[in-house]
Every structure is written in structure tokens, then in C-alpha cells.
Motif scaffolding. Structure first.
Motif, PDB file in Angstrom:
ATOM      1  N   PRO A 181       0.815  -0.950  -0.297  1.00 20.85           N
ATOM      2  CA  PRO A 181      -0.189   0.033   0.412  1.00 20.85           C
ATOM      3  C   PRO A 181       0.645   1.095   0.432  1.00 20.85           C
ATOM      4  CG  PRO A 181       0.061  -0.761   1.959  1.00 20.85           C
ATOM      5  CD  PRO A 181       0.781  -1.823   1.531  1.00 20.85           C
ATOM      6  N   ARG A 214      -7.269   6.418  -2.063  1.00 23.03           N
ATOM      7  CA  ARG A 214      -7.937   7.115  -2.289  1.00 23.03           C
ATOM      8  C   ARG A 214      -7.552   8.165  -3.578  1.00 23.03           C
ATOM      9  NH1 ARG A 214      -6.149   8.817   3.742  1.00 23.03           N
ATOM     10  NH2 ARG A 214      -4.724   7.134   3.286  1.00 23.03           N
ATOM     11  N   PRO A 215      -6.142   7.588  -4.278  1.00 20.79           N
ATOM     12  CA  PRO A 215      -6.106   8.625  -5.657  1.00 20.79           C
ATOM     13  C   PRO A 215      -7.262   7.671  -6.568  1.00 20.79           C
ATOM     14  CG  PRO A 215      -4.294   7.582  -4.005  1.00 20.79           C
ATOM     15  CD  PRO A 215      -5.749   7.145  -3.372  1.00 20.79           C
TER      16      PRO A 215
HETATM   17  O1  C5P Z   1      -5.696   5.630   0.848  1.00 20.75           O
HETATM   18  P1  C5P Z   1      -4.755   4.966   0.153  1.00 20.75           P
HETATM   19  O2  C5P Z   1      -4.218   4.557  -0.933  1.00 20.75           O
HETATM   20  O3  C5P Z   1      -3.842   5.747   1.129  1.00 20.75           O
HETATM   21  O4  C5P Z   1      -5.258   2.958   1.262  1.00 20.75           O
HETATM   22  C1  C5P Z   1      -3.894   2.442   1.674  1.00 20.75           C
HETATM   23  C2  C5P Z   1      -4.676   1.110   1.563  1.00 20.75           C
HETATM   24  O5  C5P Z   1      -4.259   0.454   2.404  1.00 20.75           O
HETATM   25  C3  C5P Z   1      -6.081   1.232   2.781  1.00 20.75           C
HETATM   26  O6  C5P Z   1      -7.122   0.674   2.885  1.00 20.75           O
HETATM   27  C4  C5P Z   1      -5.189   1.366   4.280  1.00 20.75           C
HETATM   28  O7  C5P Z   1      -6.004   1.145   5.746  1.00 20.75           O
HETATM   29  C5  C5P Z   1      -4.316  -0.351   3.832  1.00 20.75           C
HETATM   30  N1  C5P Z   1      -2.983  -0.175   4.342  1.00 20.75           N
HETATM   31  C6  C5P Z   1      -2.063   1.157   4.787  1.00 20.75           C
HETATM   32  N2  C5P Z   1      -0.899   0.372   5.266  1.00 20.75           N
HETATM   33  C7  C5P Z   1       0.000  -0.972   5.557  1.00 20.75           C
HETATM   34  C8  C5P Z   1      -1.185  -2.045   5.799  1.00 20.75           C
HETATM   35  C9  C5P Z   1      -2.054  -1.295   4.854  1.00 20.75           C
HETATM   36  O8  C5P Z   1      -1.887   2.176   4.318  1.00 20.75           O
HETATM   37  N3  C5P Z   1       0.585  -0.949   5.889  1.00 20.75           N
END
Ligand code: C5P
Length: 238
Positions: A181, A214-215
Motif C-alpha cells: 500500500p 484514495r487516489p
Molecule cells: O487511501 P490509501 O491509498 O492510502 O489506502 C491504502 C489502503 O491500504 C488503506 O486501506 C489502508 O488501510 C491500507 N494499508 C496501508 N498501510 C499498511 C497496511 C494497509 O495504507 N501498512
């Protein structure tokens, strides 16, 4: 490498899901269903998204005694999902039990879901690890150790930052998954993500899957945003 970016469906209601997915009638997606959506809508939301033809990463991060995790995984695998996860902190016995549950619960004729582990939450700092968990080694060393423990337990991979993926790849086998992520296109709004990477960087640094929320979900035109990220991830037009 999986060609589809995993879209994080961080919504709480089925009507928001419906609204968002209605833009993707021509695209079969790989989506992430997390605690927010699952705890408020239950297995029905998973069945509904599957019925639309999308793949699902069920991001519930199980962490309990081995028998409880095994029985829970057995029920979740019956939903015919494609990927699911646990906390590596639950230990080797728990991770093995999770896999046993998955194998027992996967419907006949279906491929079992990939099972991956969270190493250290990205919200955990080096300082918190030292003072709260009494772990003195550097955070990265702890992450790599957890990744190796995950592989020794027979799991398929870990959730990690794209920045860590290369080092994890070097310490595990080449088919070990690094699901990353924190992905942003250059110049995009970071939100609360601190250690971010572009799809191109993630690809070059060894990520097998990227997770993007979100992007795409907050974009004025989610389909266009999705296709731009997907193209960059697949090296199209770079
Ligand atoms: O919106 P965004 O691109 O930041 O979302 C990333 C997704 O990945 C969210 O669901 C967030 O909870 C998840 N996530 C993260 N970092 C981690 C594990 C999971 O951002 N280490």
C-alpha cells in the motif's frame, strides 16, 4: 506480478460500494475489503462484490489463538475470496493454523486464497517498538525477520511498504508476495501516508501487488484515475 492494482474499498455502506463500482462495469477489479466495510455489512457484501465478478482481498488481519484463527479462516475461505491476511505477530503456530483453516474451507474446485501476513503496522515507530514491545532491533530487521517467519510458516507473502520490498525479496524466495500500500502518482495528495512510492517504483523495487485507495476512490473520475495507475504499474506508456 499481478497486473491489476488492488483498489482499497474504504467505504462503510453497500450503497457507497454500489455507487463506486457502477463506474467499473467494463473492468473486472481486484478490490480490498477491510474491517470498516466487513464489520458493518458482513459476509453478504463479500458475496455481492464477488457476484459482480471482482476479485477480493479480505483485509481482516486475524490475530488470535491458533484454533480460533483456524476455524475463522475456514469460514472465511468458504466465501471464495482471493486473498486474506493475519498478523505475523500471532506466531508460526497461528500462521500454520490459518493455512489449515483455509485449505479446509476453500470450496471444491476453487483455488485457495493467497494467505499473507502483516509484519509491523506502518503506524508502529521504532521508538514504540522499543518502549512498548521491548524489541531492541531496528524496525527493518524486525520486518525482515517477520517476513522470513511468514515464509517458514508456509504463507504466500507479506503486506509491506514498497520501500521494503526489495530487501524482503532478497531474504525470501522469488515467488514470495510483497503486497504494497502507500502508492501515489508523482505530485499527488499524500493524505496520512508518510512512506509513499509511485507504481513504477513499486514495480522496480519488487512489489508483486499494489494497493491503492484514495487516489482512486476520491478522484473526480475514479475510472480514469484507476486506468492511469494501472497503466503505470504495467509499464504502459512510461
Ligand atoms: O487511501 P490509501 O491509498 O492510502 O489506502 C491504502 C489502503 O491500504 C488503506 O486501506 C489502508 O488501510 C491500507 N494499508 C496501508 N498501510 C499498511 C497496511 C494497509 O495504507 N501498512
Amino acid at each position: 506480478m499481478n497486473t491489476k492494482p488492488i483498489v482499497a474499498l474504504d467505504f462503510s455502506t453497500s450503497s457507497e460500494i454500489n455507487h463506486f463500482l457502477s463506474e467499473f462495469k467494463e473492468e473486472s477489479l481486484f478490490v480490498k475489503v477491510g474491517m470498516e466495510l466487513y464489520y458493518q455489512n458482513g459476509p453478504e457484501i463479500v458475496k455481492y462484490i464477488k457476484s459482480l465478478g471482482h476479485e477480493i482481498f479480505l483485509d481482516l488481519k486475524l490475530h488470535d489463538i491458533p484454533n480460533t484463527v483456524k476455524r475463522s479462516m475456514q469460514g472465511l475461505a468458504a466465501l471464495d475470496i482471493d486473498m486474506i491476511n493475519v498478523h505475523a505477530a500471532g506466531g508460526k503456530e497461528m500462521m500454520k493454523a490459518a493455512m489449515e483453516g483455509i485449505l479446509a474451507g476453500t470450496p471444491a474446485g476453487s483455488e485457495r486464497p493467497k494467505l499473507i501476513a502483516v509484519t509491523q503496522l506502518t503506524s508502529t515507530t521504532q521508538e514504540a517498538m522499543r518502549t512498548e514491545q521491548l524489541i531492541e532491533v531496528p524496525l527493518l530487521q524486525s520486518v525482515i525477520h517477520s517476513a522470513q517467519l511468514t515464509q517458514d510458516s508456509g504463507l504466500d507473502g507479506v503486506v509491506c511498504s514498497a520501500l521494503e520490498a526489495r530487501l524482503i525479496k532478497e531474504q525470501t524466495t522469488s515467488n514470495f508476495l510483497c503486497v504494497t500500500p502507500g502508492i501515489r502518482l508523482n505530485g499527488a495528495e499524500q493524505g496520512d501516508q508518510k512512506r509513499i512510492a509511485t507504481p513504477i517504483f513499486a514495480k522496480e523495487n519488487g512489489a508483486s501487488h499494489i494497493v491503492v485507495g484514495r487516489p482512486i476512490t476520491l478522484a473526480a473520475d475514479p475510472l480514469t484515475a484507476y486506468l492511469a495507475i494501472k497503466n503505470q504499474w504495467n509499464g504502459v506508456g512510461n
